[in-house]
Structures are given as structure tokens and as C-alpha cells.
Enzyme design. Structure first.
Site, PDB file in Angstrom:
ATOM      1  N   LYS A 182      36.134 102.859  34.276  1.00 13.34           N
ATOM      2  CA  LYS A 182      37.418 103.537  34.470  1.00 13.34           C
ATOM      3  C   LYS A 182      37.235 105.063  34.396  1.00 13.34           C
ATOM      4  O   LYS A 182      37.739 105.799  35.219  1.00 13.34           O
ATOM      5  CB  LYS A 182      38.443 103.112  33.410  1.00 13.34           C
ATOM      6  CG  LYS A 182      38.735 101.626  33.384  1.00 13.34           C
ATOM      7  CD  LYS A 182      39.810 101.275  32.356  1.00 13.34           C
ATOM      8  CE  LYS A 182      39.396 101.474  30.914  1.00 13.34           C
ATOM      9  NZ  LYS A 182      38.377 100.538  30.421  1.00 13.34           N
ATOM     10  N   ARG A 209      47.656 100.103  27.206  1.00 14.72           N
ATOM     11  CA  ARG A 209      46.712  99.052  26.836  1.00 14.72           C
ATOM     12  C   ARG A 209      47.401  97.877  26.155  1.00 14.72           C
ATOM     13  O   ARG A 209      46.737  96.914  25.793  1.00 14.72           O
ATOM     14  CB  ARG A 209      45.732  99.652  25.833  1.00 14.72           C
ATOM     15  CG  ARG A 209      44.278  99.686  26.244  1.00 14.72           C
ATOM     16  CD  ARG A 209      43.607 100.471  25.140  1.00 14.72           C
ATOM     17  NE  ARG A 209      42.198 100.390  25.095  1.00 14.72           N
ATOM     18  CZ  ARG A 209      41.395 101.381  25.472  1.00 14.72           C
ATOM     19  NH1 ARG A 209      41.871 102.461  26.046  1.00 14.72           N
ATOM     20  NH2 ARG A 209      40.111 101.271  25.269  1.00 14.72           N
ATOM     21  N   ARG A 229      25.379 103.271  28.161  1.00 12.01           N
ATOM     22  CA  ARG A 229      26.204 104.458  28.460  1.00 12.01           C
ATOM     23  C   ARG A 229      25.792 105.643  27.592  1.00 12.01           C
ATOM     24  O   ARG A 229      25.559 105.513  26.387  1.00 12.01           O
ATOM     25  CB  ARG A 229      27.669 104.118  28.215  1.00 12.01           C
ATOM     26  CG  ARG A 229      28.598 105.304  28.412  1.00 12.01           C
ATOM     27  CD  ARG A 229      29.994 104.904  28.735  1.00 12.01           C
ATOM     28  NE  ARG A 229      30.637 104.112  27.694  1.00 12.01           N
ATOM     29  CZ  ARG A 229      31.833 103.556  27.839  1.00 12.01           C
ATOM     30  NH1 ARG A 229      32.487 103.684  28.977  1.00 12.01           N
ATOM     31  NH2 ARG A 229      32.355 102.850  26.858  1.00 12.01           N
TER      32      ARG A 229
HETATM   33  P1  AMP Z   1      38.279 104.231  25.318  1.00 14.40           P
HETATM   34  O1  AMP Z   1      37.500 105.490  25.403  1.00 14.40           O
HETATM   35  O2  AMP Z   1      39.383 104.175  26.326  1.00 14.40           O
HETATM   36  O3  AMP Z   1      37.403 103.017  25.346  1.00 14.40           O
HETATM   37  O4  AMP Z   1      39.011 104.226  23.881  1.00 14.40           O
HETATM   38  C1  AMP Z   1      38.277 104.289  22.677  1.00 14.40           C
HETATM   39  C2  AMP Z   1      39.141 103.833  21.519  1.00 14.40           C
HETATM   40  O5  AMP Z   1      40.284 104.702  21.384  1.00 14.40           O
HETATM   41  C3  AMP Z   1      39.725 102.450  21.647  1.00 14.40           C
HETATM   42  O6  AMP Z   1      38.815 101.416  21.257  1.00 14.40           O
HETATM   43  C4  AMP Z   1      40.925 102.548  20.701  1.00 14.40           C
HETATM   44  O7  AMP Z   1      40.519 102.517  19.336  1.00 14.40           O
HETATM   45  C5  AMP Z   1      41.431 103.944  20.977  1.00 14.40           C
HETATM   46  N1  AMP Z   1      42.394 103.938  22.106  1.00 14.40           N
HETATM   47  C6  AMP Z   1      42.219 104.506  23.346  1.00 14.40           C
HETATM   48  N2  AMP Z   1      43.285 104.299  24.121  1.00 14.40           N
HETATM   49  C7  AMP Z   1      44.167 103.574  23.385  1.00 14.40           C
HETATM   50  C8  AMP Z   1      45.452 103.030  23.654  1.00 14.40           C
HETATM   51  N3  AMP Z   1      46.054 103.165  24.837  1.00 14.40           N
HETATM   52  N4  AMP Z   1      46.069 102.329  22.650  1.00 14.40           N
HETATM   53  C9  AMP Z   1      45.491 102.178  21.454  1.00 14.40           C
HETATM   54  N5  AMP Z   1      44.278 102.650  21.135  1.00 14.40           N
HETATM   55  C10 AMP Z   1      43.593 103.351  22.092  1.00 14.40           C
END
Ligand code: AMP
Length: 247
Positions: A32, A107, A146
Site C-alpha cells: 500500500k 482499518r 522490508r
Molecule cells: P502501518 O504502517 O499502516 O502498518 O501501521 C502500523 C501500526 O500503526 C499498526 O499496526 C497500528 O498499530 C497503527 N495504525 C496505523 N493505522 C491505524 C488505523 N487506521 N487504526 C488503528 N491503528 C492504526
């Protein structure tokens, strides 16, 4: 790097081309962020990555950053009200006026309901959701391979390695492994994805402003497929009507 890949030859590189804010949704490691950065460069609109926003808060040791940190290292989600509040602040930024790419938000169904309402109240077009798909084993390899640079450039030691090991091609910064990119945390994030985020995909699928793209292909192929889907969606009557209203 992803931004060097060939773009779709026919569509104009202008955000008014887009049928609304674009949501990239899919499991952890599906690409993404990489795709969001390519679209951002092409259309000149921001990528809104809630994960990046939380990592920024964590680096600055804000109150929100400290709360998020504890949950992120467990692969758990930050509570909806905190995420929605943070996103509301970000969407009010002047740079979001011409559109934006949502990466990692919404999410949960509660976040999706909040966003749909927020956009309706703001008289904005609803989101167009692109669901990126991949199977579990490939995702695990992507996650553990990654590497990210502090400026946000993304590599993979197996599929998109930097020219010099451990160093960003673009700015020479040392590459890092995200703290949550371990197999154990991947399993926990996948569980959360299946329980909380899969229903969000169904939600947008039902609304029809939706397309599925195989995220396992080469980065440039995935970009091309996303472009083709956006092109298809923008000609659908409901989307064309919304875009015309905004123009
Ligand atoms: P990502 O980089 O998108 O994989 O996000 C890393 C972490 O940030 C996730 O595992 C969650 O702990 C937190 N996080 C990111 N986006 C959200 C969201 N929309 N809702 C809740 N927690 C989030």
C-alpha cells in the site's frame, strides 16, 4: 525505485482525474505504501498514512505517540477515536484540497463509518477503494525483507533491493527494519486484519466504488493495474456525477 516505473500512458497526471479520495486497503506488507507514494508523485496529492503519522508522533515522543507505540509493537490497533481525531486534523490541511491517497485508514468499520460521514458533511466525494490482495506466505517474505529510510522510501531485500546494501538510493540515509516487521508481530497484525479490516473491504465492495488488484505482481504492474481500475471507475455514472459536481 517505484517512482521510476512507467506510468499509464493515456491518463492525465492531474488530481481532477481521480473519482474521489483514493483508499488503498489490504493486508500488512501488500505494498500500500509503495503504491501510495507512486500515485502521490504522479498526481501531486498527499499520501495520508496513519502508520507514518503514528511513527512521526512516536519519534517526537508526543502523548499520542506514546500511546500508539505500546500498541504498534504488539501489532494491535490504536483506538478509533484517537485515529479519527488525528485523521480529521490531517484532512483539514491545505494540501488535501485537491485530493489525497489514504493508506492504512480506515482499518475498522467504525473508522469507515466516521470517514464516510466526515466526507459527506464536507460535501466531498466518497472514497474510491482499491483492495490490494496477496497470499500469506508472500506477505510474510515482504514484511521481513522490508527496509525503510527515515524519509519514507521503501525497499525490499528480496524484491526491490537498494543499489548499496543498507543505504537509501535517493538520499543516502541508512535503511532501517521497522520494529513491527517481525514474523511474530506479522501474525498478530494478520489476525487483526482478518477480524477488523476485512469487513471494511466488504463495506466498500458493497458500495460499488471498489476494485481489486493483485498486489503480488511487479510494482510497476500493480501501479498500471490500479491506474486502469481508477480509469474504469471514473467513467461510472455515480462517480462521474460526483466529479462533475466538484469541478
Ligand atoms: P502501518 O504502517 O499502516 O502498518 O501501521 C502500523 C501500526 O500503526 C499498526 O499496526 C497500528 O498499530 C497503527 N495504525 C496505523 N493505522 C491505524 C488505523 N487506521 N487504526 C488503528 N491503528 C492504526
Amino acid at each position: 525505485m517505484n517512482s521510476e516505473y512507467a506510468l499509464h500512458p493515456t491518463a492525465p497526471a492531474d488530481s481532477s482525474y481521480l473519482p474521489g479520495p483514493v483508499l488503498l486497503i489490504g493486508p500488512p506488507g501488500v505494498g500500500k505504501g509503495t503504491q501510495a507514494k507512486t500515485l502521490m508523485a504522479e498526481f501531486g496529492i498527499p499520501q495520508i498514512s496513519t502508520g507514518d503519522l503514528f511513527r512521526g508522533h512516536r519519534r517526537q515522543r508526543t502523548e499520542l505517540g506514546l500511546i500508539a507505540e505500546k500498541l504498534m509493537v504488539l501489532g494491535q490497533l490504536v483506538p478509533d477515536n484517537l485515529v479519527n481525531q488525528m485523521v480529521a486534523g490531517r484532512l483539514s490541511g491545505a494540501d488535501c484540497g485537491r485530493g489525497y491517497i489514504l493508506d492504512g485508514f480506515p482499518r475498522t468499520l467504525a473508522q469507515a463509518a466516521w470517514l464516510d460521514e466526515h466526507l459527506a458533511e464536507a460535501n466531498s466525494c466518497p472514497v474510491v477503494a482499491i483492495s490490494l490482495t496477496a497470499d500469506r506466505d508472500d506477505l510474510l517474505k515482504r514484511i521481513t525483507g522490508r527496509r525503510i529510510c527515515p524519509q519514507g522510501h521503501i525497499y525490499n531485500v528480496y524484491t526491490e533491493p537498494p543499489r548499496v546494501e543498507g543505504v537509501c538510493d535517493v538520499d543516502g540515509c541508512p535503511l532501517e527494519l521497522r520494529r513491527d516487521d517481525t514474523e511474530e508481530i506479522f501474525e498478530s497484525r494478520m489476525k487483526v486484519f482478518e477480524a477488523e479490516t476485512a469487513p471494511v473491504i466488504s463495506h466498500y465492495h458493497t458500495q460499488g466504488r471498489f476494485a481489486e488488484v493483485n498486489g503480488l505482481h511487479r510494482v510497476d504492474t500493480v501501479t498500471r493495474d490500479i491506474r486502469a481500475q481508477l480509469e474504469r471507475l471514473r467513467t461510472e455514472p455515480s462517480m462521474a456525477a460526483c466529479a462533475a459536481q466538484r469541478a
